[in-house]
Enzyme design. Structure first.
Site, short mmCIF file in Angstrom:
data_model
loop_
_atom_site.label_atom_id
_atom_site.label_comp_id
_atom_site.label_asym_id
_atom_site.label_seq_id
_atom_site.Cartn_x
_atom_site.Cartn_y
_atom_site.Cartn_z
CG HIS A 16 -0.39 0.31 2.52
ND1 HIS A 16 -1.14 0.57 3.64
CD2 HIS A 16 0.91 0.37 2.94
CE1 HIS A 16 -0.36 0.80 4.67
NE2 HIS A 16 0.87 0.67 4.29
CB CYS A 35 3.53 5.17 5.26
SG CYS A 35 4.09 4.15 6.62
CG HIS A 41 5.31 0.65 2.38
ND1 HIS A 41 4.66 1.82 2.12
CD2 HIS A 41 4.80 0.21 3.55
CE1 HIS A 41 3.80 2.08 3.09
NE2 HIS A 41 3.86 1.10 3.98
CG HIS A 43 2.64 -3.23 6.10
ND1 HIS A 43 3.56 -2.85 7.05
CD2 HIS A 43 2.23 -2.09 5.51
CE1 HIS A 43 3.68 -1.55 7.05
NE2 HIS A 43 2.88 -1.04 6.11
CG ASP A 81 -2.33 -13.47 0.51
OD1 ASP A 81 -1.47 -12.78 1.11
OD2 ASP A 81 -2.12 -14.63 0.13
CG HIS A 82 0.69 -12.41 -2.42
ND1 HIS A 82 0.40 -13.06 -1.25
CD2 HIS A 82 2.01 -12.60 -2.66
CE1 HIS A 82 1.50 -13.65 -0.80
NE2 HIS A 82 2.49 -13.37 -1.63
CD GLU A 125 0.00 -0.79 8.57
OE1 GLU A 125 -0.89 -0.62 7.73
OE2 GLU A 125 0.52 0.13 9.21
NI NI Z 1 2.56 0.84 5.51
#
Ligand code: NI
Length: 136
Positions: A16, A35, A41, A43, A81-82, A125
């Site tokens: 995100h 961020c 990037h 998580h 997911d992914h 997160e």
């Molecule tokens: Ni983040």
């Protein structure tokens, strides 16, 4: 009857970027720092889904946690997911994908779909940051 809360933990990975298009680059940088990285990037998220109910006197269960796992996988994990949370997820379109906003979307995806009362969702997160939502 005896009311107990049971919890299943599941995992997904996603990318995100925290960014508000209406604000200047400087303001986004000030608000979101790393961020706000333009190329996103990732998580490794953990979610904990809690349901509450009476303990069945025969089975000793509130609910089979395998059933909770299957429903969360089909309703939430396959969607997130992914994925790139800014681009790929219809339910997050136009929303800054903070953990706070993601946990509310997850709640809406699960509301009414579980065999016992959904009482809390926790979204980790990072190993040090989590948010929790109880539907209010
Ligand atoms: Ni983040």
């Amino acid at each position: 009857m005896t009311k107990v809360t049971v919890t299943r933990r599941l995992h997904f990975s996603a990318a995100h970027r925290l960014h508000i298009p209406d604000l200047s680059d400087a303001d986004n940088q000030r608000l979101f720092g790393l961020c706000d990285n333009p190329n996103y990037h990732g998580h490794n998220y953990e979610i904990e889904v809690s349901v509450s109910g009476d303990v069945d006197p025969q089975t000793g269960y509130v609910v089979d946690l395998g059933t909770i796992k299957e429903i969360v996988e089909s309703e939430v994990i396959t969607l997130l997911d992914h994925k790139n949370l800014n681009l790929d997820v219809e339910q997050l379109r136009g929303v800054n994908p903070t953990a706070e906003n993601i946990v509310v979307v997850i709640w809406k995806l699960l509301e009414g779909k579980l065999p016992s009362d959904l009482t809390k969702i926790v979204l980790w997160e990072t190993p040090r940051n989590y948010v929790e939502y109880t539907g209010d």
